[in-house]
Design an enzyme around this catalytic site. Structure first.
Site, PDB file in Angstrom:
ATOM      1  N   LYS A 112       0.835  -1.190   0.000  1.00  0.00           N
ATOM      2  CA  LYS A 112       0.000   0.000   0.000  1.00  0.00           C
ATOM      3  C   LYS A 112       0.876   1.249   0.000  1.00  0.00           C
ATOM      4  O   LYS A 112       2.002   1.161   0.502  1.00  0.00           O
ATOM      5  CB  LYS A 112      -0.971   0.026   1.181  1.00  0.00           C
ATOM      6  CG  LYS A 112      -0.406  -0.324   2.563  1.00  0.00           C
ATOM      7  CD  LYS A 112       0.736   0.425   3.180  1.00  0.00           C
ATOM      8  CE  LYS A 112       0.737   1.874   3.413  1.00  0.00           C
ATOM      9  NZ  LYS A 112       1.958   2.354   4.149  1.00  0.00           N
ATOM     10  N   TYR A 196      -4.639   3.903   6.168  1.00  0.00           N
ATOM     11  CA  TYR A 196      -5.184   2.907   7.105  1.00  0.00           C
ATOM     12  C   TYR A 196      -6.504   3.390   7.700  1.00  0.00           C
ATOM     13  O   TYR A 196      -7.399   2.594   7.979  1.00  0.00           O
ATOM     14  CB  TYR A 196      -4.194   2.641   8.238  1.00  0.00           C
ATOM     15  CG  TYR A 196      -2.990   1.845   7.825  1.00  0.00           C
ATOM     16  CD1 TYR A 196      -3.045   0.462   7.749  1.00  0.00           C
ATOM     17  CD2 TYR A 196      -1.795   2.475   7.513  1.00  0.00           C
ATOM     18  CE1 TYR A 196      -1.935  -0.278   7.370  1.00  0.00           C
ATOM     19  CE2 TYR A 196      -0.686   1.750   7.138  1.00  0.00           C
ATOM     20  CZ  TYR A 196      -0.762   0.368   7.064  1.00  0.00           C
ATOM     21  OH  TYR A 196       0.338  -0.358   6.687  1.00  0.00           O
TER      22      TYR A 196
HETATM   23  P1  NDP Z   1      12.296   1.469   2.796  1.00  0.00           P
HETATM   24  O1  NDP Z   1      12.771   2.802   2.400  1.00  0.00           O
HETATM   25  O2  NDP Z   1      12.745   0.933   4.107  1.00  0.00           O
HETATM   26  O3  NDP Z   1      12.703   0.391   1.680  1.00  0.00           O
HETATM   27  C1  NDP Z   1      12.422   0.568   0.331  1.00  0.00           C
HETATM   28  C2  NDP Z   1      13.396  -0.257  -0.489  1.00  0.00           C
HETATM   29  O4  NDP Z   1      13.085  -0.062  -1.857  1.00  0.00           O
HETATM   30  C3  NDP Z   1      14.851   0.146  -0.330  1.00  0.00           C
HETATM   31  O5  NDP Z   1      15.499  -0.454   0.759  1.00  0.00           O
HETATM   32  C4  NDP Z   1      15.427  -0.303  -1.648  1.00  0.00           C
HETATM   33  O6  NDP Z   1      15.694  -1.705  -1.590  1.00  0.00           O
HETATM   34  C5  NDP Z   1      14.284  -0.137  -2.622  1.00  0.00           C
HETATM   35  N1  NDP Z   1      14.401   1.055  -3.459  1.00  0.00           N
HETATM   36  C6  NDP Z   1      14.480   1.055  -4.806  1.00  0.00           C
HETATM   37  N2  NDP Z   1      14.560   2.289  -5.277  1.00  0.00           N
HETATM   38  C7  NDP Z   1      14.575   3.115  -4.209  1.00  0.00           C
HETATM   39  C8  NDP Z   1      14.679   4.519  -4.087  1.00  0.00           C
HETATM   40  N3  NDP Z   1      14.762   5.338  -5.138  1.00  0.00           N
HETATM   41  N4  NDP Z   1      14.642   5.043  -2.837  1.00  0.00           N
HETATM   42  C9  NDP Z   1      14.531   4.246  -1.758  1.00  0.00           C
HETATM   43  N5  NDP Z   1      14.430   2.901  -1.846  1.00  0.00           N
HETATM   44  C10 NDP Z   1      14.473   2.342  -3.053  1.00  0.00           C
HETATM   45  O7  NDP Z   1      10.722   1.500   2.712  1.00  0.00           O
HETATM   46  P2  NDP Z   1       9.686   0.547   3.446  1.00  0.00           P
HETATM   47  O8  NDP Z   1      10.163  -0.836   3.437  1.00  0.00           O
HETATM   48  O9  NDP Z   1       9.300   1.134   4.730  1.00  0.00           O
HETATM   49  O10 NDP Z   1       8.391   0.722   2.478  1.00  0.00           O
HETATM   50  C11 NDP Z   1       8.327   0.086   1.212  1.00  0.00           C
HETATM   51  C12 NDP Z   1       6.860  -0.027   0.795  1.00  0.00           C
HETATM   52  O11 NDP Z   1       6.172  -0.822   1.745  1.00  0.00           O
HETATM   53  C13 NDP Z   1       6.114   1.299   0.729  1.00  0.00           C
HETATM   54  O12 NDP Z   1       5.213   1.287  -0.342  1.00  0.00           O
HETATM   55  C14 NDP Z   1       5.348   1.352   2.032  1.00  0.00           C
HETATM   56  O13 NDP Z   1       4.150   2.104   1.951  1.00  0.00           O
HETATM   57  C15 NDP Z   1       5.056  -0.113   2.275  1.00  0.00           C
HETATM   58  N6  NDP Z   1       4.940  -0.421   3.696  1.00  0.00           N
HETATM   59  C16 NDP Z   1       3.858  -1.113   4.126  1.00  0.00           C
HETATM   60  C17 NDP Z   1       3.705  -1.426   5.442  1.00  0.00           C
HETATM   61  C18 NDP Z   1       2.523  -2.211   5.894  1.00  0.00           C
HETATM   62  O14 NDP Z   1       2.325  -2.317   7.099  1.00  0.00           O
HETATM   63  N7  NDP Z   1       1.752  -2.795   4.988  1.00  0.00           N
HETATM   64  C19 NDP Z   1       4.677  -0.987   6.454  1.00  0.00           C
HETATM   65  C20 NDP Z   1       5.823  -0.314   5.887  1.00  0.00           C
HETATM   66  C21 NDP Z   1       5.929  -0.031   4.562  1.00  0.00           C
HETATM   67  P3  NDP Z   1      17.004  -2.337  -2.217  1.00  0.00           P
HETATM   68  O15 NDP Z   1      18.145  -1.668  -1.495  1.00  0.00           O
HETATM   69  O16 NDP Z   1      16.875  -3.778  -1.903  1.00  0.00           O
HETATM   70  O17 NDP Z   1      16.990  -2.041  -3.677  1.00  0.00           O
END
Ligand code: NDP
Length: 343
Positions: A112, A196
């Site tokens: 989401k 949410y």
């Molecule tokens: P993070 O910033 O912690 O992680 C995102 C990951 O995406 C990065 O670690 C990286 O992985 C990759 N990535 C690729 N391109 C980019 C960029 N330009 N900038 C930053 N990251 C990039 O985010 P979250 O894990 O917190 O969130 C990711 C998604 O999950 C979002 O859409 C968020 O809304 C959703 N989410 C949902 C939750 C829920 O409870 N359902 C809770 C938290 C988040 P890599 O280094 O491996 O390429």
């Protein structure tokens, strides 16, 4: 499906999931949850950060041929060990990777908010339909017993539902965070945590909102940080029969609650949207449910939908519905006028 004497699904029959984007949510929540799932398991990773790979190989035994980077992602099409691709990237990349995963013939779970525009959501649904793959959204709270209880309240469990109210705010002050940049996040706290409250309003009411009655952006106290997205926003949704649902979200503080009033009952969840430790009261009495692993249940439900060719409880259409509501809230806040929705 075959089961062992212990009732577990044999490992070879579990569906393989590949996580796309190894950030906080993948590492801290989804991957650990995939150690508890019955119908699917973590088999692949897609990452732009090679330095992260050793951890994932060691912790989850990911095989080299199941590791992809963003540029060779399409090669996943020929990998029979991966059935489901789970997109856990910044919001602006959800549509692109869903389209690419669908074309590769993989079922898709997308985090989401589903995408950053209604058009993107529609394209994602069309791509999955065209490629005969399922599309689910990471709406974990549908699998939490406190929220499942909430779903009955709009159906008259406590007399006619009158009012829903919720707030989900999360302090976020790192100007470099992608969540604070519109081009990555599509908006501010409304896209991230306010969603949410919108979700909960819809499933508490058990109906679609007919309008955004009013919405307004909050005062910007940190203009240096909140430059391209809102710092906070408040809204009121109108449902049929005069039911209203007000919501607030902000990146300038922490808050986490959902409450409701019906003819013969009031209730409150606080914290309401957490991964665990949700607490609830109904007419002053404590609600008591066991802790569950929301993400494990969510992913197993989707795997079940794939295995038995049935609809997931949290399909792409629900993600589209919510993005449409979020966009209407922004429109109402920007114009100062109500915006009609599902009439
Ligand atoms: P993070 O910033 O912690 O992680 C995102 C990951 O995406 C990065 O670690 C990286 O992985 C990759 N990535 C690729 N391109 C980019 C960029 N330009 N900038 C930053 N990251 C990039 O985010 P979250 O894990 O917190 O969130 C990711 C998604 O999950 C979002 O859409 C968020 O809304 C959703 N989410 C949902 C939750 C829920 O409870 N359902 C809770 C938290 C988040 P890599 O280094 O491996 O390429």
């Amino acid at each position: 499906m075959e089961k062992s004497a212990s009732g577990a699904v044999p490992q070879q029959h579990k569906l393989g999931i590949a996580l796309v984007g190894l950030g906080t949510y993948s590492k801290e929540q989804l991957a650990p949850a995939l150690k508890e799932t019955k119908y699917c398991e973590l088999r692949g990773i897609v990452t732009g950060s090679p330095e992260k790979i050793p951890y994932w190989k060691e912790e989850y035994g990911i095989k080299d041929h199941n590791i992809y980077h963003y540029d060779n992602f399409e090669e996943i099409a020929s990998n029979n060990e991966i059935d489901i691709v789970y997109i856990v990237l910044p919001n602006s990349q959800h549509a692109n990777y869903t389209l690419r995963a669908a074309k590769a013939g993989k079922h898709v779970i997308c985090e989401k908010p589903m995408a950053i525009s209604v058009r993107e959501c529609e394209e994602m649904i069309a791509a999955c339909t065209e490629n005969h793959v399922k599309l689910g959204i990471g709406y974990r709270l549908h699998f939490d017993p406190f929220h499942q209880q909430v779903m009955g309240w709009g159906q008259g469990q406590h007399g006619k539902l009158e009012k829903i109210s919720g707030e989900h705010s999360m302090l976020l002050e790192d100007p470099a965070a992608w969540r604070l940049q519109r081009k990555f996040a599509g908006g501010g706290p409304l896209m991230d945590v306010g969603i949410y409250v919108v979700q909960a309003s819809c499933y508490t009411a058990g109906q679609l909102p007919i309008a955004v009655k009013e919405a307004s952006f909050g005062e910007v106290t940190h203009p240096d940080i909140y430059q391209t997205v809102e710092q906070s926003i408040h809204w009121t949704l109108e449902f049929p029969d005069g039911v209203t649902a007000s919501g607030t979200c902000s990146y300038a503080k922490d808050a986490d609650l959902l409450s409701g009033t019906a003819a013969s009952g009031t209730w409150k969840l606080e914290p309401a949207y957490a991964y665990n430790g949700i607490k609830g009261q109904i007419n002053g009495e404590r609600m008591d449910f066991p802790e569950v692993n929301q993400q494990a249940l969510q992913m197993d439900e989707f795997a079940g939908a794939v295995l038995h060719d049935r609809e997931t409880k949290v399909p792409g259409e629900m993600g589209l519905r919510d993005v449409r509501i979020l966009m209407a809230i922004y429109e109402a806040a920007e114009t100062g006028n109500p915006v009609s929705l599902y009439q």
